[in-house]
Design an enzyme around this catalytic site. Structure first.
Site, short mmCIF file in Angstrom:
data_model
loop_
_atom_site.label_atom_id
_atom_site.label_comp_id
_atom_site.label_asym_id
_atom_site.label_seq_id
_atom_site.Cartn_x
_atom_site.Cartn_y
_atom_site.Cartn_z
N LYS A 273 0.84 -1.20 0.00
CA LYS A 273 0.00 0.00 0.00
C LYS A 273 0.87 1.25 0.00
O LYS A 273 2.00 1.21 0.48
CB LYS A 273 -0.87 0.03 1.27
CG LYS A 273 -2.02 -0.96 1.29
CD LYS A 273 -2.84 -0.78 2.56
CE LYS A 273 -3.98 -1.78 2.61
NZ LYS A 273 -4.99 -1.61 1.55
N ARG A 347 -10.42 -11.49 1.95
CA ARG A 347 -11.24 -12.59 1.41
C ARG A 347 -10.50 -13.92 1.51
O ARG A 347 -11.12 -14.98 1.59
CB ARG A 347 -11.64 -12.25 -0.04
CG ARG A 347 -10.49 -12.04 -0.97
CD ARG A 347 -10.86 -11.27 -2.24
NE ARG A 347 -10.96 -9.83 -2.03
CZ ARG A 347 -11.25 -8.95 -2.99
NH1 ARG A 347 -11.49 -9.37 -4.22
NH2 ARG A 347 -11.30 -7.66 -2.72
N1 BES Z 1 -8.28 -3.66 4.40
C1 BES Z 1 -8.39 -3.28 3.05
C2 BES Z 1 -9.68 -2.53 2.73
C3 BES Z 1 -9.73 -1.09 3.19
C4 BES Z 1 -9.01 -0.12 2.56
C5 BES Z 1 -10.58 -0.74 4.21
C6 BES Z 1 -9.11 1.20 2.97
C7 BES Z 1 -10.70 0.58 4.60
C8 BES Z 1 -9.95 1.54 3.98
C9 BES Z 1 -8.37 -4.52 2.15
O1 BES Z 1 -7.60 -5.56 2.60
C10 BES Z 1 -7.82 -4.08 0.83
O2 BES Z 1 -6.68 -3.72 0.80
N2 BES Z 1 -8.64 -4.13 -0.22
C11 BES Z 1 -8.24 -3.72 -1.50
C12 BES Z 1 -8.77 -4.72 -2.49
C13 BES Z 1 -8.24 -4.55 -3.88
C14 BES Z 1 -6.76 -4.89 -3.92
C15 BES Z 1 -8.99 -5.47 -4.81
C16 BES Z 1 -8.83 -2.33 -1.77
O3 BES Z 1 -9.95 -2.08 -1.34
O4 BES Z 1 -8.13 -1.52 -2.36
MN MN Z 2 -5.56 -5.37 1.94
#
Ligand code: BES
Ligand code: MN
Ligand code: ZN
Length: 491
Positions: A273, A347
């Site tokens: 990230k 997931r």
């Molecule tokens: N924990 C995150 C989701 C999230 C991001 C919650 C920002 C609250 C604020 C999750 O694990 C994630 O990183 N999801 C990705 C999925 C994508 C790679 C398909 C996302 O939402 O960007």
């Molecule tokens: Mn994630």
């Protein structure tokens, strides 16, 4: 905080502070009118200095003819008070009370009518909103700690009927469960690790006589939980699968299962990230925290329900052993997954936990997860995203959420979206592209819950607040508790 229900009259109540309401245009509530009469119009006169706008407050001292030392006037807004205004007014009252020296208070806001809600609704929400406002997390500060709270007892001035005492008990337990979830969420990721969550579950098991089992890495290997293990690979913290059971209902009654995402820190893994606000990924275990909070609440109120909590917990870290984009793993269900983005890890841990939950033959399974940033874009910070493979279950959850004022909004789980998950090399991929990101995440989970009555709550937008008020909200503990009770016929 001690809450009690007792018949009191506003002018003669011997308490540190009497809290009464005023609507816009200076219209007094019934309790406020009685204070006004007892004080020969002093309240009405003072009320000119308050707008009546929701959440505005005005403190009055030593009114003639009034036994209480202080009277706190609280704005209720429009004449027909709505749910949100009621909760905001109670929160404002709590914020004002904590600045005072008063040891106790009587909250005369509880007898106003909120649409067609029964008085028990007022009782529950007065306690929840008040506890919410009084919550503090300063255990890691050495300076500027919030001053020791003087306020120790709040009376809800109503005639003590069994139904209201019941609501009080439920609300106190729910607010404590919610506070537990908030604290776990707020704890930093170097303290709140998977092992810490497992220890917390141990404490709950001991205190409330719950059944606990914690599966270790080797147990997960035996069960073939290739997806969960793939996420845990990059971390030095050992993963845990926490299984906590509360059996308050009849043996013959099936249980509800709550499955909570417990990523104690989400760096994204090799699909790293960006740095901005990455600290907030300590809240990525909020689903897990809400499961612990809800089970604590149900146990503390001795609810006549059977509930099982399943919590897959690990860190999502990059590293030499970490899972790489393109890796293919075999899940506990036997299905293979091509991990195209290691940041779609929620997931992956949930799918194996959901397969595991099948063994409890639950009546319904609800998973709770900070799953997608896309859900924040779709619904913001107001509603939790709801998905379900059974419309009756979805309707039940929506009704409970409305009752708990911990609201959800349903999104579709149509088969049409499934093709976005196609993979050239495995049964399917763990991402479905940008369009409908929350839906394709839910579609992924749906492939593991074909044998279950299942709902999924995406709490990415509702589990915590950012900015100046950064911190966990404790949602959706109130919803989970209300759902479990209503599902068991204890509405
Ligand atoms: N924990 C995150 C989701 C999230 C991001 C919650 C920002 C609250 C604020 C999750 O694990 C994630 O990183 N999801 C990705 C999925 C994508 C790679 C398909 C996302 O939402 O960007
Ligand atoms: Mn994630
Ligand atoms: Zn995550």
């Amino acid at each position: 905080m001690e809450f009690s229900i007792k018949t009191l009259s506003p002018e003669s109540a011997k308490t540190g502070c009497v809290v009464v309401g005023v609507h816009t245009a200076g219209e007094l509530t019934a309790a406020a009118r009685r204070i006004d009469q007892a004080s020969k119009g002093a309240l009405k006169k003072a009320a000119r200095d308050i707008s009546g706008k929701t959440g505005s407050t005005l403190l009055l001292h030593s009114l003639p003819g009034v036994a209480a030392e202080r009277v706190l006037l609280v704005g209720l807004g429009d004449k027909r008070t709505k749910e949100a205004a009621y909760r905001d007014a109670v929160r404002a009252a709590a914020n004002a009370l904590k600045e005072l020296d008063a040891k106790d208070a009587a909250l005369f806001l509880v007898d106003i009518r909120i649409g067609s809600r029964p008085v028990s609704w007022n009782v529950r929400h007065a306690i929840l909103a008040m506890q919410d406002a009084l919550y503090r997390f300063d255990q890691l500060k050495t300076q500027n700690k919030a001053n020791g709270r003087a306020l120790a007892a709040v009376t809800l001035p109503l005639s003590p009927k069994a139904e209201l005492q019941h609501a009080l008990r439920e609300a106190v337990a729910t607010s404590e469960g919610s506070a537990l979830a908030r604290t776990l969420g707020n704890l930093p990721p170097n303290i709140c690790t998977p092992t810490y969550l497992a220890d917390e579950a141990k404490k709950l098991a001991r205190e409330f006589k719950l059944e606990l089992e914690v599966l270790e890495r080797k147990d997960m290997e035996k069960l073939g939980m290739g997806a969960l293990l793939a996420v845990a690979r990059g971390s030095h913290q050992p993963p845990k699968l926490i299984v906590l059971r509360y059996n308050g209902g009849a043996k013959s009654k099936k249980s509800v299962a709550f499955v909570g995402k417990g990523i104690t820190f989400d760096t994204g893994g090799i699909s790293l990230k960006p740095a901005g606000e990455m600290d907030e990924m300590k809240f990525d275990m909020s689903g897990a925290a809400s499961v612990l909070g809800a089970l604590r609440a149900l146990a503390a109120m001795r609810a006549p329900v059977n509930a099982v909590g399943v919590i897959p917990a690990c860190e999502n870290m990059p590293g030499g052993a970490a899972t790489k984009p393109g890796d293919i793993v075999t899940t506990m269900s036997g299905q293979t997954v091509e991990i195209l983005n290691t940041d779609a890890e929620g997931r992956l841990i949930l799918c194996d936990a959901l397969s595991y939950a099948e063994r409890f033959k639950p009546d319904a399974v609800v998973d709770i997860a900070t799953l997608t940033g896309a859900c924040v874009i779709a619904l913001g910070h107001v509603a939790t995203g709801l998905f379900a493979n059974d419309q009756k279950l979805a309707d039940e959850i929506r009704a409970a959420a409305d009752d708990a004022w911990d609201r959800v909004w349903q999104l579709p789980l149509w088969e049409d979206y499934q093709e976005q998950l196609r993979s050239n090399f495995a049964d399917f991929a763990n991402i479905g592209g940008r369009p409908a990101g929350s839906i394709t995440a839910a579609c992924f989970l749906a492939r593991f819950t074909r044998n279950l009555r299942w709902a999924h709550l995406d709490i990415a937008g509702t589990a915590w607040k950012s900015g100046r008020d950064k911190g966990s909200t404790g949602r959706p503990v109130p919803l989970l508790v209300r759902f479990a009770l209503r599902h068991a016929g204890r509405g």
